[in-house]
Design a protein around this motif. Structure first.
Motif, PDB file in Angstrom:
ATOM      1  N   TYR A  18      -4.044  -0.923  -7.665  1.00  0.00           N
ATOM      2  CA  TYR A  18      -4.558  -0.099  -6.563  1.00  0.00           C
ATOM      3  C   TYR A  18      -5.539   0.955  -7.066  1.00  0.00           C
ATOM      4  O   TYR A  18      -6.540   1.254  -6.417  1.00  0.00           O
ATOM      5  CB  TYR A  18      -3.411   0.555  -5.789  1.00  0.00           C
ATOM      6  CG  TYR A  18      -2.996  -0.261  -4.584  1.00  0.00           C
ATOM      7  CD1 TYR A  18      -3.861  -0.418  -3.506  1.00  0.00           C
ATOM      8  CD2 TYR A  18      -1.769  -0.890  -4.516  1.00  0.00           C
ATOM      9  CE1 TYR A  18      -3.516  -1.178  -2.397  1.00  0.00           C
ATOM     10  CE2 TYR A  18      -1.400  -1.656  -3.423  1.00  0.00           C
ATOM     11  CZ  TYR A  18      -2.275  -1.795  -2.369  1.00  0.00           C
ATOM     12  OH  TYR A  18      -1.927  -2.547  -1.274  1.00  0.00           O
ATOM     13  N   ASN A  69      -1.784   4.444   3.641  1.00  0.00           N
ATOM     14  CA  ASN A  69      -2.912   3.861   2.914  1.00  0.00           C
ATOM     15  C   ASN A  69      -3.718   2.908   3.805  1.00  0.00           C
ATOM     16  O   ASN A  69      -4.243   1.911   3.334  1.00  0.00           O
ATOM     17  CB  ASN A  69      -2.365   3.094   1.702  1.00  0.00           C
ATOM     18  CG  ASN A  69      -3.198   3.372   0.461  1.00  0.00           C
ATOM     19  OD1 ASN A  69      -4.346   3.781   0.568  1.00  0.00           O
ATOM     20  ND2 ASN A  69      -2.622   3.142  -0.691  1.00  0.00           N
ATOM     21  N   SER A  94      -2.517   0.896   6.015  1.00  0.00           N
ATOM     22  CA  SER A  94      -1.692  -0.202   6.517  1.00  0.00           C
ATOM     23  C   SER A  94      -0.745   0.288   7.602  1.00  0.00           C
ATOM     24  O   SER A  94      -0.113   1.328   7.434  1.00  0.00           O
ATOM     25  CB  SER A  94      -0.832  -0.783   5.388  1.00  0.00           C
ATOM     26  OG  SER A  94      -1.594  -1.581   4.554  1.00  0.00           O
ATOM     27  N   GLY A 137       0.780  -1.231   0.000  1.00  0.00           N
ATOM     28  CA  GLY A 137       0.000   0.000   0.000  1.00  0.00           C
ATOM     29  C   GLY A 137       0.812   1.281   0.000  1.00  0.00           C
ATOM     30  O   GLY A 137       0.258   2.376   0.034  1.00  0.00           O
ATOM     31  N   CYS A 138       2.136   1.150  -0.025  1.00  0.00           N
ATOM     32  CA  CYS A 138       2.990   2.327   0.033  1.00  0.00           C
ATOM     33  C   CYS A 138       3.179   2.873  -1.388  1.00  0.00           C
ATOM     34  O   CYS A 138       4.186   2.633  -2.031  1.00  0.00           O
ATOM     35  CB  CYS A 138       4.326   1.919   0.648  1.00  0.00           C
ATOM     36  SG  CYS A 138       5.331   3.291   1.140  1.00  0.00           S
ATOM     37  N   ASN A 155      -8.601  -3.969   6.561  1.00  0.00           N
ATOM     38  CA  ASN A 155      -7.559  -3.707   5.576  1.00  0.00           C
ATOM     39  C   ASN A 155      -7.986  -4.176   4.195  1.00  0.00           C
ATOM     40  O   ASN A 155      -7.210  -4.738   3.444  1.00  0.00           O
ATOM     41  CB  ASN A 155      -6.262  -4.419   5.968  1.00  0.00           C
ATOM     42  CG  ASN A 155      -5.681  -3.849   7.239  1.00  0.00           C
ATOM     43  OD1 ASN A 155      -5.419  -2.660   7.320  1.00  0.00           O
ATOM     44  ND2 ASN A 155      -5.516  -4.687   8.240  1.00  0.00           N
ATOM     45  N   LYS A 182      -8.620  -2.796   1.401  1.00  0.00           N
ATOM     46  CA  LYS A 182      -7.950  -2.287   0.211  1.00  0.00           C
ATOM     47  C   LYS A 182      -6.699  -3.120  -0.097  1.00  0.00           C
ATOM     48  O   LYS A 182      -6.527  -3.610  -1.200  1.00  0.00           O
ATOM     49  CB  LYS A 182      -7.557  -0.822   0.441  1.00  0.00           C
ATOM     50  CG  LYS A 182      -7.146  -0.137  -0.840  1.00  0.00           C
ATOM     51  CD  LYS A 182      -6.403   1.162  -0.587  1.00  0.00           C
ATOM     52  CE  LYS A 182      -7.319   2.277  -0.139  1.00  0.00           C
ATOM     53  NZ  LYS A 182      -6.565   3.488   0.202  1.00  0.00           N
ATOM     54  N   ARG A 183      -5.857  -3.282   0.933  1.00  0.00           N
ATOM     55  CA  ARG A 183      -4.615  -4.010   0.705  1.00  0.00           C
ATOM     56  C   ARG A 183      -4.894  -5.483   0.380  1.00  0.00           C
ATOM     57  O   ARG A 183      -4.234  -6.093  -0.426  1.00  0.00           O
ATOM     58  CB  ARG A 183      -3.727  -3.904   1.940  1.00  0.00           C
ATOM     59  CG  ARG A 183      -2.297  -4.275   1.647  1.00  0.00           C
ATOM     60  CD  ARG A 183      -1.493  -4.341   2.908  1.00  0.00           C
ATOM     61  NE  ARG A 183      -2.012  -5.356   3.802  1.00  0.00           N
ATOM     62  CZ  ARG A 183      -2.082  -5.222   5.108  1.00  0.00           C
ATOM     63  NH1 ARG A 183      -1.680  -4.122   5.691  1.00  0.00           N
ATOM     64  NH2 ARG A 183      -2.556  -6.196   5.853  1.00  0.00           N
ATOM     65  N   LEU A 214      -5.662  -6.358  -3.218  1.00  0.00           N
ATOM     66  CA  LEU A 214      -4.560  -6.437  -4.176  1.00  0.00           C
ATOM     67  C   LEU A 214      -4.279  -7.907  -4.503  1.00  0.00           C
ATOM     68  O   LEU A 214      -4.212  -8.297  -5.665  1.00  0.00           O
ATOM     69  CB  LEU A 214      -3.291  -5.778  -3.630  1.00  0.00           C
ATOM     70  CG  LEU A 214      -2.112  -5.924  -4.591  1.00  0.00           C
ATOM     71  CD1 LEU A 214      -2.139  -4.851  -5.658  1.00  0.00           C
ATOM     72  CD2 LEU A 214      -0.791  -5.931  -3.883  1.00  0.00           C
ATOM     73  N   ASN A 266      -9.231   1.188  -5.674  1.00  0.00           N
ATOM     74  CA  ASN A 266      -9.736   2.431  -5.083  1.00  0.00           C
ATOM     75  C   ASN A 266     -11.054   2.853  -5.720  1.00  0.00           C
ATOM     76  O   ASN A 266     -11.972   3.289  -5.033  1.00  0.00           O
ATOM     77  CB  ASN A 266      -8.709   3.558  -5.254  1.00  0.00           C
ATOM     78  CG  ASN A 266      -7.669   3.522  -4.153  1.00  0.00           C
ATOM     79  OD1 ASN A 266      -7.941   3.024  -3.052  1.00  0.00           O
ATOM     80  ND2 ASN A 266      -6.488   4.016  -4.440  1.00  0.00           N
ATOM     81  N   ALA A 271       0.055   8.362  -1.908  1.00  0.00           N
ATOM     82  CA  ALA A 271      -0.632   7.916  -0.694  1.00  0.00           C
ATOM     83  C   ALA A 271      -0.229   8.765   0.511  1.00  0.00           C
ATOM     84  O   ALA A 271       0.878   9.297   0.576  1.00  0.00           O
ATOM     85  CB  ALA A 271      -0.298   6.449  -0.425  1.00  0.00           C
TER      86      ALA A 271
END
Lengths: 75, 703
Positions: free
Chosen positions: B248, A55, A57, A31-32, B100, B102-103, B106, B252, A36
């Protein structure tokens, strides 16, 4: 130019687009991403690693990585 | 009629409650195997989906993406790329954590692009209200083109729905890519890639070239064409970065329409707890407090069950001896196999307790904080914050500890951790320490309350840990391995551990230890038994020779039996071995009998006590420590007329056991993990030389 490593505890920055090549793939995947929002939450007792929230995390990364990632601060 | 079971691969990020869901789906109906070539545990279980349909659930290691950086994650990639082969999954169940999402999506998006039927389960929905999260489920399902189930594995909610969804998904067998990476990055490039093999999805081909992992389904011509794509590494890297960003962006877009977080409602327990647990003073304080509690429990709680196990196996041997006819088979059973198994079982209490604590620390999310606190310190010694977990586990047993190093992605840091773990005082050293300390250290209190014997034991633990750190530092300086990788660890939200899960984890890991190490210990104890119960012609005619000896005239038959037994041992193969090494261990203060114990200790250190018990011909069936101890205490050094186990010899032995690498099972596991005999041999020789020199110095100074 500031990086994640130069943020103060609690301070927020936005990862700059030009850092893209310096962010390891693994970190991108967590997420980096450029653009962000990143907040420095805590610095480990011996100044390394850094505890950040990016983000959504919550991650700990070493200073050597954080120094590579430039951020823009919004005043 | 029952249908063929559906093969389901369970996959998700770490800390999403994947293990718990796996346990809920399969119950106790699971088994742990090994992936070929690596020691990563392969967990499989059977789940009853409906009256007629069952599923084989494969629990894959937790990962943040399909692009692997550790052995565990490579397994995920390999399993998913095995299309059209027996082991390939029919359905993939992706587990995400609602907080979490969103992550987690992925990984989901990558899996979707493999074009395998997929179900998405979103876990911990019981937290949604507390965190101010709302999800528009039907829109999300439509956007993701996937059936989505909201579950709470902890409360056992939504499990039935997941099972039903797996069946539906399998029947529909519908699979479509989510993002389709080609269009936005470089259409020409990816069109060409796809042309190579129509039978594989584009993303599969992309993974093959980026991860350099070609499954058997690829023909040799296809492989050649794919390898041509690999030439421009920098381009691959650039496109991988772009791919991730693109994914991402898509995620999003989807989440904007379907997932809302009201931050004002979110409680902020995590940051409050983090202020304490990662504090520069309190953080360490809590960590050492927790360590103290763990060690206290390992020794206090395990004492009683260990005594019971010890007694049980002694009685079992006796019973077997009494109920079977005399002969080689009975001897093998009572002197080889039963004590061999007992030698493994005896460690279960300590190891189970340790695993219990480690499971709790990991479940709660605390372990990541320890890694955070310790990383900088450990790095000075060439290790990694994550090395702290193996070093703690090593106090129970080096084998699970070495397996726990897999999470360290930097090879040099991982190797150093593997190499120094055997210095930590494992539970097999404990019986040896206990008896030697009892022999040479007086049972007195200093300052009126500190038990001197306990203090010596504590210093041996400190010595082991200190040597591990010191050895790591030396290795860090001399090992010339340039292994560039970076460090990142997720700091998960604090959670109350699920008792069921913690219990499962404890049972699983203990089982893995018993069967892994147990085999080797058992096999070696049988070999040792053979060497000790066979020998030269003197051995065979022992009874005759001993009874004819002048000194043995007129003694009781009981005493005679004992002398015969001693004589037999002296002339058995192992006795001959002991005698042959005697000259080299004499400078350390050891005689050939101790030499035998050193050799047999190679199977497992605690065999030392049992071997000495046999050697000093303690009456059979009466092997409690006091008699062995008395026997050892009265053993006389024939050359000096002094006690054999005097202070210098005892100290020398203690130091030897603290440093020497006397564990076959550990060497075997190091070989497996490092894939070469080079490192276990370095361990064996390096630690052996260190033990020898340290013991030599100790003995020569003290005597």
């Amino acid at each position: 130019m500031s990086t994640i490593a130069t943020l103060q505890i609690g301070e927020i920055g936005y990862i700059s687009e030009e850092s893209l090549d310096f962010i390891p793939l693994k970190l991108l995947e967590m997420g980096c991403l450029p653009g962000a929002e990143v907040q420095l939450l805590q610095i480990a007792p011996l100044k390394d690693p850094l505890y950040i929230c990016v983000n959504g995390s919550h991650l700990a990364i070493r200073v050597e990585t954080a120094e590579q990632i430039k951020v823009l601060k919004i005043e | 009629m029952a249908n063929r079971p559906i093969k389901v691969a369970l996959i998700g990020n770490p800390n999403t409650g994947k293990t718990l869901l796996f346990n809920q789906l399969t119950g106790l109906n699971q088994k742990v195997g090994n992936y070929p070539g690596v020691t990563v545990d392969k967990k499989e279980g059977i789940s009853k989906l409906s009256g007629t349909q069952s599923a084989i659930i494969i629990d894959l290691p937790g990962t943040y993406s399909i692009n692997p950086t550790s052995i565990d994650e490579t397994i995920v990639l390999k399993t998913l790329l095995k299309k059209d082969i027996k082991e390939s999954p029919d359905v993939i169940l992706v587990l995400a954590d609602v907080e979490n999402l969103k992550r987690n999506l992925l990984l989901f998006s990558q899996i979707k692009d493999l074009e395998i039927p997929t179900v998405l389960a979103i876990n911990m929905v019981d937290q949604m209200q507390k965190k101010g999260i709302s999800i528009f489920l039907s829109v999300l399902e439509k956007e993701l083109n996937t059936e989505v189930i909201l579950i709470s594995a902890k409360r056992n909610e939504g499990i039935k729905e997941v099972k039903e969804a797996i069946i539906r998904c399998h029947v529909a067998a519908k699979a479509s890519p989510l993002c389709g990476i080609n269009h936005k990055i470089d259409p020409d490039y990816f069109a060409k890639l796809k042309e190579i093999s129509p039978s594989h999805s584009l993303y599969e081909l992309w993974l093959m070239i980026t991860q350099n992992n070609f499954p058997e389904t690829v023909t040799s011509e296809e492989k050649e064409d794919l390898l041509a794509f690999k030439k421009d590494i920098s381009k691959l890297k650039k496109y991988q970065h772009k791919e991730t960003i693109y994914r991402y962006q898509e995620i999003n877009k989807i989440l904007k329409k379907t997932y809302i977080v009201d931050k004002s409602k979110a409680s902020d327990l995590q940051s409050k707890l983090d202020k304490i647990f990662t504090h520069k003073i309190f953080g360490y304080f809590f960590f050492f407090l927790i360590l103290l509690v763990i060690f206290q429990s390992i020794f206090d709680w395990a004492l009683l069950p260990m005594d019971l196990i010890d007694g049980f196996f002694a009685q079992l041997s006796e019973l077997a001896k009494a109920s079977f006819p005399e002969g080689v088979f009975t001897d093998l059973l009572t002197e080889g196999i039963i004590p061999g198994i007992g030698g493994v079982i005896i460690f279960i209490p300590q190891i189970a307790i340790l695993f219990l604590f480690i499971a709790i620390l990991e479940e709660t999310g605390y372990m990541s904080r320890v890694v955070f606190l310790m990383d900088k310190i450990m790095r000075r010694f060439g290790m990694n914050g994550k090395s702290i977990i193996p070093l703690i586990s090593g106090t129970a047993c080096a084998i699970p500890a070495i397996m726990a190093t897999r999470t360290i992605s930097n090879w040099k840091e991982r190797l150093i951790t593997i190499l120094v773990v055997p210095f930590t005082t494992c539970s097999a050293r404990l019986p040896v320490y206990a008896i030697l300390i009892a022999l040479i250290i007086p049972d007195t209190k200093i300052f009126g309350f500190l038990n001197l014997q306990g203090l010596v034991l504590l210093s041996l633990y400190t010595l082991g840990f200190g040597m591990a750190i010191f050895a790591a530092y030396i290795l860090h300086k001399i090992l010339d391995i340039n292994s560039k990788s970076f460090f990142v660890i997720e700091m998960p939200n604090y959670k109350l551990p699920s008792l069921k899960n913690v219990f499962f984890e404890m049972v699983e890991k203990t089982k893995a230890f018993v069967f892994g190490a147990g085999k080797i210990i058992l096999a070696l104890s049988i070999v040792l038994w053979f060497l000790a119960s066979n020998g030269s012609s003197e051995y065979k005619n022992a009874a005759e020779i001993v009874s004819k000896m002048e000194v043995n005239r007129g003694i009781s038959s009981e005493e005679m039996d004992k002398r015969i037994a001693s004589f037999k041992l002296e002339n058995s193969y192992i006795g001959m071995l002991g005698k042959s090494i005697e000259p080299s261990i004499k400078p350390l203060g050891f005689d050939w009998k101790i030499g035998i114990a050193l050799i047999t200790s190679f199977a497992a250190r605690e065999v030392f006590v049992g071997t000495l018990a046999t050697i000093y011909s303690v009456e059979a069936n009466d092997d409690d420590v006091t008699t062995i101890k008395q026997k050892m205490a009265s053993e006389v050094n024939l050359e000096t007329g002094e006690k054999r186990f005097n202070f210098p010899v005892g100290m020398s032995l203690l130091i030897f056991y603290a440093f020497a690498m006397q564990c076959m099972a550990t060497l075997a596991i190091v070989k497996k993990e490092t894939k070469t005999w080079k490192w276990p041999m370095i361990q064996l020789i390096g630690m052996g030389v260190l033990a020898y020199i340290s013991s030599l110095i100790t003995y020569q100074i003290l005597s």
